[in-house]
Scaffold this active site. Structure first.
Site, PDB file in Angstrom:
ATOM      1  N   HIS A   1      -6.419  -7.029  -0.679  1.00 37.81           N
ATOM      2  CA  HIS A   1      -6.354  -5.837  -0.943  1.00 37.81           C
ATOM      3  C   HIS A   1      -5.586  -5.288  -2.078  1.00 37.81           C
ATOM      4  O   HIS A   1      -4.454  -6.152  -2.468  1.00 37.81           O
ATOM      5  CB  HIS A   1      -6.024  -4.788   0.108  1.00 37.81           C
ATOM      6  CG  HIS A   1      -6.804  -5.352   1.544  1.00 37.81           C
ATOM      7  ND1 HIS A   1      -6.010  -6.125   2.304  1.00 37.81           N
ATOM      8  CD2 HIS A   1      -7.902  -4.950   2.021  1.00 37.81           C
ATOM      9  CE1 HIS A   1      -7.093  -6.192   3.718  1.00 37.81           C
ATOM     10  NE2 HIS A   1      -8.028  -5.333   3.107  1.00 37.81           N
TER      11      HIS A   1
ATOM     12  N   ASP B   1      -4.738 -12.769   3.560  1.00 35.95           N
ATOM     13  CA  ASP B   1      -5.965 -12.342   3.731  1.00 35.95           C
ATOM     14  C   ASP B   1      -6.923 -12.782   2.719  1.00 35.95           C
ATOM     15  O   ASP B   1      -8.051 -12.595   3.112  1.00 35.95           O
ATOM     16  CB  ASP B   1      -5.930 -10.887   3.971  1.00 35.95           C
ATOM     17  CG  ASP B   1      -5.160  -9.972   2.981  1.00 35.95           C
ATOM     18  OD1 ASP B   1      -4.653 -10.375   2.052  1.00 35.95           O
ATOM     19  OD2 ASP B   1      -4.936  -8.751   3.497  1.00 35.95           O
TER      20      ASP B   1
ATOM     21  N   HIS C   1       0.848  -1.224   0.233  1.00 35.64           N
ATOM     22  CA  HIS C   1       0.017   0.081  -0.022  1.00 35.64           C
ATOM     23  C   HIS C   1       0.802   1.175   0.083  1.00 35.64           C
ATOM     24  O   HIS C   1       0.190   2.272  -0.454  1.00 35.64           O
ATOM     25  CB  HIS C   1      -1.018   0.082   1.166  1.00 35.64           C
ATOM     26  CG  HIS C   1      -2.081  -1.080   1.090  1.00 35.64           C
ATOM     27  ND1 HIS C   1      -2.756  -1.068   0.081  1.00 35.64           N
ATOM     28  CD2 HIS C   1      -2.278  -2.097   2.027  1.00 35.64           C
ATOM     29  CE1 HIS C   1      -3.667  -2.375   0.289  1.00 35.64           C
ATOM     30  NE2 HIS C   1      -3.279  -2.676   1.618  1.00 35.64           N
TER      31      HIS C   1
ATOM     32  N   ASP D   1      -2.754 -10.411  -2.545  1.00 37.02           N
ATOM     33  CA  ASP D   1      -3.157  -9.961  -1.407  1.00 37.02           C
ATOM     34  C   ASP D   1      -4.661  -9.676  -1.628  1.00 37.02           C
ATOM     35  O   ASP D   1      -5.265  -9.244  -2.821  1.00 37.02           O
ATOM     36  CB  ASP D   1      -2.538  -8.660  -0.757  1.00 37.02           C
ATOM     37  CG  ASP D   1      -2.820  -8.384   0.445  1.00 37.02           C
ATOM     38  OD1 ASP D   1      -2.401  -8.716   1.568  1.00 37.02           O
ATOM     39  OD2 ASP D   1      -3.968  -7.550   0.531  1.00 37.02           O
TER      40      ASP D   1
HETATM   41  C1  SP5 Z   1      -1.344  -5.399   4.060  1.00 34.09           C
HETATM   42  C2  SP5 Z   1      -2.866  -5.140   4.227  1.00 34.09           C
HETATM   43  O1  SP5 Z   1      -3.604  -6.164   4.100  1.00 34.09           O
HETATM   44  N1  SP5 Z   1      -3.379  -4.103   4.681  1.00 34.09           N
HETATM   45  C3  SP5 Z   1      -4.807  -3.774   5.065  1.00 34.09           C
HETATM   46  C4  SP5 Z   1      -5.101  -2.498   5.403  1.00 34.09           C
HETATM   47  C5  SP5 Z   1      -6.529  -2.516   5.832  1.00 34.09           C
HETATM   48  N2  SP5 Z   1      -6.978  -1.556   6.524  1.00 34.09           N
HETATM   49  C6  SP5 Z   1      -8.319  -1.447   7.060  1.00 34.09           C
HETATM   50  C7  SP5 Z   1      -8.749  -2.448   7.813  1.00 34.09           C
HETATM   51  C8  SP5 Z   1      -9.545  -2.238   9.215  1.00 34.09           C
HETATM   52  C9  SP5 Z   1      -9.635  -3.448   9.995  1.00 34.09           C
HETATM   53  N3  SP5 Z   1      -9.958  -3.201  11.310  1.00 34.09           N
HETATM   54  C10 SP5 Z   1     -11.551  -3.664  11.574  1.00 34.09           C
HETATM   55  C11 SP5 Z   1     -12.011  -4.909  12.052  1.00 34.09           C
HETATM   56  C12 SP5 Z   1     -13.300  -5.033  11.571  1.00 34.09           C
HETATM   57  N4  SP5 Z   1     -13.791  -6.178  11.904  1.00 34.09           N
HETATM   58 ZN    ZN Z   2      -4.438  -6.979   2.483  1.00 34.10          ZN
END
Ligand code: SP5
Ligand code: ZN
Length: 336
Positions: free
Chosen positions: A191, A279, A155, A189
């Protein structure tokens, strides 16, 4: 297989992130790396190596100097202090005034979910040293290795952090390898790797292929659409495959093979850097695809059949119960 990893990476310790205005547990916990090392160390086929610190120039080849100066400056934070901006610039002309200050961190990030603490820079450099070492090792020996990077990288853009990423580990490796040949990044990934895409968006030296959750509904929201093909020299050297949450593994593999075949027609790379995000595993707290341990094995095997010089860079993956096993399964699929 060699695994590049350093315990310095654990010095980046963040407990909380801001998510839709609420404080929640930080996704990129240090337990992620412990979990992966535990799984891999049980197997004799993995050889852990602590890399040398990568040269500053290798980082500077990808990131802007004032961005790096800003990150370095955050080392002077006190033990319990964090940088987490709440104000973001709305006019590019206003950004130029001395941005290298904690309260102007909004200049260097697109995301309030990736705080910085005293040891973030040190850990990010250690993490980037893994992928740099993997790239060097690949160029020198032709051997694949696994860079156990954390914090992750895909990212991070040339001048912005976000999504738990500060330095773009895969981009640093890819950029290094462009000195020796054509490079393709394959990013699986969950994302979209907005940072990797943007760094090579106008370049035909690096082809960026990404399969990810559709940015209409998932982070990072503002990039990762099918229409993003690259510009100038880089036109056609960027391929996004946005998939809807709940995409089945069968559908996922179909899209993987199709898009990879297309990409390989545009570029026949000398090196492949795989941004490996776990993920996409079933029940990941941040992802909604359905890949199981056996699917990761299959994915590794499929990449092996490409018969290319290849290296693996750890990105996301947050379900601790499965993370280590899935990384192990993926790497074994490639090796066996
Ligand atoms: C490298 C990578 O996989 N980065 C991902 C970044 C995502 N950021 C936002 C995710 C927020 C998650 N936290 C809340 C949990 C709700 N169940
Ligand atoms: Zn990710």
């Amino acid at each position: 297989m060699r695994v590049f990893y350093s315990t310095l990476q654990k010095k980046h310790r963040i407990t909380e992130e801001l998510y839709y205005g609420k404080v929640t547990a930080y996704g990129d916990s240090i337990e992620r790396v412990s979990n992966i090392t535990k799984s891999l160390k049980k197997e004799k086929i993995f050889d852990f190596v602590k890399p040398e610190l990568c040269p500053y120039e290798a980082i500077l080849a990808v990131h802007d100097k004032n961005y790096l100066q800003f990150l370095e400056m955050t080392q002077s934070l006190k033990a319990k202090e964090f940088v987490a901006p709440y104000v973001f610039p709305y006019d590019a002309r206003l950004q130029k005034q001395n941005p290298i200050m904690p309260y102007r961190a909004g200049h260097f990030t697109f995301d309030s979910g990736a705080p910085i603490m005293k040891h973030t820079w040190e850990a990010a450099c250690a993490s980037a040293s893994n992928s740099y070492a993997s790239a060097q090792y690949l160029e020198r020996t032709g051997e694949a290795s696994y860079a156990l990077c954390r914090p992750p990288g895909h990212h991070a853009t040339a001048n912005m952090y976000g999504g738990y990423c500060y330095l773009n580990n895969a981009a640093i490796a890819a950029k290094h390898l462009t000195q020796y040949g054509k490079v393709m990044i394959i990013d699986f990934d969950y994302h979209h790797g907005n940072g990797s895409q943007s760094i090579f968006y106008d370049s035909s030296d690096v082809f960026y292929l990404s399969l990810h959750a559709h940015p209409l509904v998932e982070f990072p929201f503002y990039s990762g659409f099918l229409e993003e093909h690259g510009i100038d020299e880089g036109f056609n050297y960027n391929l996004n495959v946005p998939l809807m949450p709940k995409t089945s593994s069968k559908e996922y593999f179909k899209n993987f093979e199709k898009s990879l075949n297309f990409a390989l027609k545009v570029m026949d790379p000398d090196y492949i850097v795989v941004s490996a995000g776990f993920d996409i595993q079933s029940k990941d707290p941040l992802g909604h695809f359905n890949m199981l341990e056996k699917d990761f094995y299959k994915l590794g095997k499929m990449l092996k059949t490409l018969n290319k010089k290849m290296m693996f860079v750890q990105e996301g993956g947050y379900l601790l119960k499965s993370l280590g096993k899935n990384v192990e399964s993926f790497l074994k699929g490639y090796m066996m």
